[in-house]
Design an enzyme around this catalytic site. Structure first.
Site, PDB file in Angstrom:
ATOM      1  N   HIS A 109      -3.119   1.228   1.186  1.00 40.14           N
ATOM      2  CA  HIS A 109      -2.099   2.216   0.856  1.00 40.14           C
ATOM      3  C   HIS A 109      -2.456   3.558   1.510  1.00 40.14           C
ATOM      4  O   HIS A 109      -2.364   4.607   0.887  1.00 40.14           O
ATOM      5  CB  HIS A 109      -1.998   2.388  -0.662  1.00 40.14           C
ATOM      6  CG  HIS A 109      -1.547   1.155  -1.358  1.00 40.14           C
ATOM      7  ND1 HIS A 109      -1.762   0.921  -2.689  1.00 40.14           N
ATOM      8  CD2 HIS A 109      -0.872   0.077  -0.899  1.00 40.14           C
ATOM      9  CE1 HIS A 109      -1.253  -0.259  -3.009  1.00 40.14           C
ATOM     10  NE2 HIS A 109      -0.711  -0.789  -1.941  1.00 40.14           N
TER      11      HIS A 109
HETATM   12  C1  LIG Z   1      -1.688  -6.255   3.827  1.00 38.14           C
HETATM   13  C2  LIG Z   1      -0.901  -5.181   3.114  1.00 38.14           C
HETATM   14  C3  LIG Z   1      -0.433  -5.422   1.830  1.00 38.14           C
HETATM   15  C4  LIG Z   1       0.323  -4.461   1.156  1.00 38.14           C
HETATM   16  N1  LIG Z   1       0.865  -4.791  -0.037  1.00 38.14           N
HETATM   17  C5  LIG Z   1       1.751  -3.963  -0.626  1.00 38.14           C
HETATM   18  C6  LIG Z   1       2.444  -4.377  -1.791  1.00 38.14           C
HETATM   19  O1  LIG Z   1       2.239  -5.486  -2.303  1.00 38.14           O
HETATM   20  N2  LIG Z   1       3.353  -3.502  -2.344  1.00 38.14           N
HETATM   21  C7  LIG Z   1       3.580  -2.265  -1.796  1.00 38.14           C
HETATM   22  O2  LIG Z   1       4.393  -1.506  -2.358  1.00 38.14           O
HETATM   23  N3  LIG Z   1       2.912  -1.851  -0.684  1.00 38.14           N
HETATM   24  C8  LIG Z   1       2.040  -2.681  -0.079  1.00 38.14           C
HETATM   25  N4  LIG Z   1       1.419  -2.298   1.089  1.00 38.14           N
HETATM   26  C9  LIG Z   1       1.667  -0.945   1.631  1.00 38.14           C
HETATM   27  C10 LIG Z   1       3.064  -0.684   2.196  1.00 38.14           C
HETATM   28  O3  LIG Z   1       3.652  -1.851   2.701  1.00 38.14           O
HETATM   29  C11 LIG Z   1       2.993   0.418   3.271  1.00 38.14           C
HETATM   30  O4  LIG Z   1       2.381   1.573   2.751  1.00 38.14           O
HETATM   31  C12 LIG Z   1       4.326   0.877   3.822  1.00 38.14           C
HETATM   32  O5  LIG Z   1       5.134  -0.220   4.169  1.00 38.14           O
HETATM   33  C13 LIG Z   1       4.067   1.770   5.034  1.00 38.14           C
HETATM   34  O6  LIG Z   1       5.258   2.136   5.679  1.00 38.14           O
HETATM   35  P1  LIG Z   1       5.260   3.139   6.916  1.00 38.14           P
HETATM   36  O7  LIG Z   1       6.651   3.257   7.384  1.00 38.14           O
HETATM   37  O8  LIG Z   1       4.549   4.386   6.555  1.00 38.14           O
HETATM   38  O9  LIG Z   1       4.359   2.453   8.024  1.00 38.14           O
HETATM   39  P2  LIG Z   1       4.503   1.042   8.737  1.00 38.14           P
HETATM   40  O10 LIG Z   1       5.409   0.144   8.000  1.00 38.14           O
HETATM   41  O11 LIG Z   1       3.119   0.581   9.012  1.00 38.14           O
HETATM   42  O12 LIG Z   1       5.203   1.392  10.120  1.00 38.14           O
HETATM   43  C14 LIG Z   1       4.518   1.897  11.226  1.00 38.14           C
HETATM   44  C15 LIG Z   1       4.887   1.080  12.448  1.00 38.14           C
HETATM   45  O13 LIG Z   1       4.515   1.799  13.619  1.00 38.14           O
HETATM   46  C16 LIG Z   1       3.965   0.894  14.549  1.00 38.14           C
HETATM   47  N5  LIG Z   1       3.085   1.661  15.449  1.00 38.14           N
HETATM   48  C17 LIG Z   1       1.869   2.146  15.170  1.00 38.14           C
HETATM   49  N6  LIG Z   1       1.377   2.825  16.237  1.00 38.14           N
HETATM   50  C18 LIG Z   1       2.321   2.756  17.192  1.00 38.14           C
HETATM   51  C19 LIG Z   1       2.398   3.254  18.512  1.00 38.14           C
HETATM   52  N7  LIG Z   1       1.407   3.972  19.055  1.00 38.14           N
HETATM   53  N8  LIG Z   1       3.522   2.989  19.239  1.00 38.14           N
HETATM   54  C20 LIG Z   1       4.543   2.275  18.698  1.00 38.14           C
HETATM   55  N9  LIG Z   1       4.500   1.759  17.457  1.00 38.14           N
HETATM   56  C21 LIG Z   1       3.412   2.020  16.698  1.00 38.14           C
HETATM   57  C22 LIG Z   1       3.228  -0.126  13.709  1.00 38.14           C
HETATM   58  O14 LIG Z   1       3.046  -1.334  14.412  1.00 38.14           O
HETATM   59  C23 LIG Z   1       4.174  -0.265  12.518  1.00 38.14           C
HETATM   60  O15 LIG Z   1       5.119  -1.280  12.708  1.00 38.14           O
HETATM   61  C24 LIG Z   1       0.602  -3.210   1.773  1.00 38.14           C
HETATM   62  C25 LIG Z   1       0.105  -2.954   3.055  1.00 38.14           C
HETATM   63  C26 LIG Z   1      -0.639  -3.927   3.723  1.00 38.14           C
HETATM   64  C27 LIG Z   1      -1.156  -3.638   5.114  1.00 38.14           C
END
Ligand SMILES: Cc1cc2nc3c(=O)[nH]c(=O)nc-3n(C[C@H](O)[C@H](O)[C@H](O)COP(=O)(O)OP(=O)(O)OC[C@H]3O[C@@H](n4cnc5c(N)ncnc54)[C@H](O)[C@@H]3O)c2cc1C
Length: 607
Positions: free
Chosen positions: A540
């Site tokens: 997280h």
């Molecule tokens: C294994 C796991 C289990 C989890 N379980 C839960 C759960 O059960 N319940 C819950 O509520 N939360 C859970 N979480 C946490 C939650 O899913 C995340 O905090 C949330 O989805 C993050 O969203 P975001 O948009 O901030 O980032 P992300 O969804 O990570 O989006 C960022 C995106 O940017 C891309 N990216 C990164 N760098 C670059 C770059 N240089 N160029 C282009 N693209 C790039 C990445 O590939 C990714 O697709 C879990 C996380 C993980 C990893």
């Protein structure tokens, strides 16, 4: 394979990162402004129609060491975690973490959001303003007519294709029996103190027909928006800033996805706005590679300073997790049978899921939880290291739990490295750790390992909280009828002769009315050593581009604008200025929805 994309030289909006928040913001804007051209560059692979992203039980595919859907970010060693380097992985695919996460549906407390306004000055981000966006994003199939839940949003929430395994039922029954002051509830996500100290069967980000509610399938693939292009395998190196204005991004085709692609750097221009949405583990790195960050860090990597923003990557936060693996009787249904592809279990699960989304493939095996806030007696057990934190932070915020205790019905690891047994893994996720880390670039190379420190257990209050909660989890688990012993090496090694040591050898359940174990100072020390040697991340990660005033370490303002650069925003879980108690998918969803509202207004419309 070489990258197959044709990318135009210019778009109105360019997103760096096509994960949870990024896909939501881009999709909402594309639908609201049909004349706007939007490009999303995502470094990971496509997820469209792939079973490992649709069937919840298939999530083990992403845990395997060679999975291309996860990016492994390895920390620097730290004495606070026994000198280990921690692997804090992050989703690396279209849909980001929403396409690979553990699907546990959990929402913050109202005060977690209100703190962003009262403590950090972010007008527009109060619970009153954000709760309607939580509601808008969901269809709550778990129960009808609940206040603060939505019934026609894109993401479905239910108990999944498999509501409650027998072992989860036992956890609830034993928990209710020995924790008399913590009754059962059917809802622990109503943003209030009513969600605390109640045992519950928790809903998941799974539809009632057993499908993962990821953002890729529910905001992008199913919408067919002709003005939205989501390109996989495109790794953003940096944002191009000219005279203080973001004008585009540079990217390469990601060689981890398109192995034979040439690595020449390409440029795509953004006429109106660049949105960095690469998640808490990558957004600060993109900013730093773009020359936005702390001067000495940029200079160390030979990067020209475009805007001095010292807060970038500064205050890494997370929920440290303590995992407690136990063995259960083989007659019980567990996810391990599915994950090691036991032929009979796999065949039955496949048939059930194909028929109506039911069975083990329709669940993540994460089904029960209690959000623990200590009573006055328990505060005494927590001891002097925790008390100052209680007085300063928790005491006057009655809707904040300290830790939540949950359980996975299975040991989620590479099954080929495990004995063919059945496991359960109760775990404690610490809600507001005092420990802080950092995340910075170590070089200008977008493939290079960053300089990352989780900070876990660097504050004594965090150790005290985990120690107390470990004992609680153990008391419940050892009484469950399915209990057949602790997985030895994965638990504390107590001094010989202590009652706790004797209990560690037990291979049968303890009677429900047996007295609770007492622990000596030496036993506590053994727990602390074990915590340091095993503590991990709930994944997280957040707060690495915090939305705060500039002079307090902020990176973005309440409109998500990066300080010192025009036409550049960050929209993902890197922006929370302070932690929330819940898992972070719901938070990413609401940040994506809020970013769409903010940008739509700036474009002269509304969403
Ligand atoms: C294994 C796991 C289990 C989890 N379980 C839960 C759960 O059960 N319940 C819950 O509520 N939360 C859970 N979480 C946490 C939650 O899913 C995340 O905090 C949330 O989805 C993050 O969203 P975001 O948009 O901030 O980032 P992300 O969804 O990570 O989006 C960022 C995106 O940017 C891309 N990216 C990164 N760098 C670059 C770059 N240089 N160029 C282009 N693209 C790039 C990445 O590939 C990714 O697709 C879990 C996380 C993980 C990893």
């Amino acid at each position: 394979m070489a990258a197959p994309h044709f990318i135009q030289p210019e778009y109105d909006l360019v997103f760096a990162g096509g994960g949870t928040a990024g896909c939501i913001t881009a999709s909402r804007l594309a639908a609201a402004f049909p004349n706007l051209s939007i490009l999303v560059l995502e470094s990971g692979p496509t997820t469209k129609d792939k079973k490992e992203h649709i069937q919840p039980g298939h999530l083990i595919a992403h845990v395997l060491p060679k999975a291309k859907t996860m990016q492994h970010v390895i920390s620097q060693p730290s004495e606070h975690v026994g000198g280990r380097r921690l692997d804090v992985s992050t989703g690396h695919c279209v849909g980001g973490w929403s396409s690979v996460n553990w699907l546990y549906y959990n929402r913050p407390s109202a005060s977690d959001l209100d703190d962003w306004v009262t403590e950090h000055g972010n007008e527009g981000w109060s619970s009153k303003e954000l709760i309607p966006l939580f509601v808008k994003a969901e269809t709550y199939e778990a129960a009808p007519n609940k206040p603060n839940h939505g019934y026609d949003g894109p993401l479905k929430i239910s108990f999944g294709g498999h509501r409650l395994l027998e072992v989860s039922k036992e956890f609830l029954e034993v928990g209710l029996e020995i924790e008399k002051d913590r009754p059962r509830a059917d809802e622990i996500n109503d943003f209030t103190a009513n969600s605390l100290n109640r045992f519950a069967n928790v809903p998941k980000w799974i539809s009632s027909d057993g499908r993962r509610s990821d953002v890729a399938h529910h905001y992008v693939y199913n919408k067919n928006l002709s003005n939205l292009s989501v390109m996989d395998g495109c790794l953003v190196n940096r944002v191009v800033v000219e005279n203080g204005v973001a004008t585009g991004v540079e990217y390469v085709f990601d060689k981890r996805i398109y192995e034979s692609s040439p690595q020449d750097v390409r440029l795509v221009k953004a006429r109106k706005l660049v949105v960095v949405a690469a998640g808490a583990m990558n957004s600060p790195l993109i900013l730093e590679r773009s020359g936005i960050g702390r001067k000495d860090i940029l200079e160390r990597a030979d990067i020209r300073v475009v805007a001095e923003v010292p807060g970038v990557g500064h205050d890494y936060q997370d929920h440290s997790v303590c995992l407690m693996p136990y063995i259960v009787d083989p007659s019980y249904e567990t996810m391990n049978k599915l994950w090691r592809k036991d032929p009979a279990t796999w065949e039955t699960a496949t048939q059930q899921w194909d028929k109506n989304g039911s069975g083990l493939l329709g669940t993540s095996g994460l089904e029960v939880a209690v959000k623990l806030r200590p009573s006055p007696d328990e505060l005494a057990e927590l001891g002097p290291d925790f008390l100052p934190v209680w007085n300063e932070f928790f005491r006057d915020r009655p809707d904040k739990p300290m830790i939540w205790l949950s359980m996975i019905v299975g040991l989620p690891a590479d099954q080929s490295a495990l004995p063919p047994l059945d496991f359960i893994v109760p775990f404690n996720s610490l809600n507001y750790p005092r420990s802080r880390g950092h995340l910075h670039i170590a070089s200008a190379d977008p493939y290079a390992e960053p300089d990352f420190q989780s900070g876990f257990l660097s504050h004594p209050a965090d150790v005290a909280a985990h120690r107390w909660a470990y004992k609680k989890g153990h008391e419940i688990t050892r009484r469950m009828p399915s209990f057949r012993g602790a997985l030895g090496p994965a638990h504390p090694t107590y001094p010989e002769g202590s009652p706790a040591a004797a209990q560690m050898a037990a291979q049968a359940p303890t009677p429900i009315d047996a007295p609770k174990l007492t622990y000596s100072a030496a036993d506590d020390e053994a727990i602390d050593t074990w915590l340091r040697n095993t503590i991990w991340s709930t994944l997280h990660s957040l707060g690495t581009c915090a939305m705060k005033p500039f002079n307090k370490g902020g990176v973005v303002d309440p409109q998500l604008n990066v300080y010192g650069v025009k036409n550049l925003k960050v929209a993902d879980v890197s922006i929370p200025p302070s932690n929330v108690h819940s898992n972070t998918y719901s938070l990413a969803v609401v940040i994506g929805e809020k970013a769409a509202v903010i940008i739509a207004k700036e474009l002269g419309g509304s969403i």
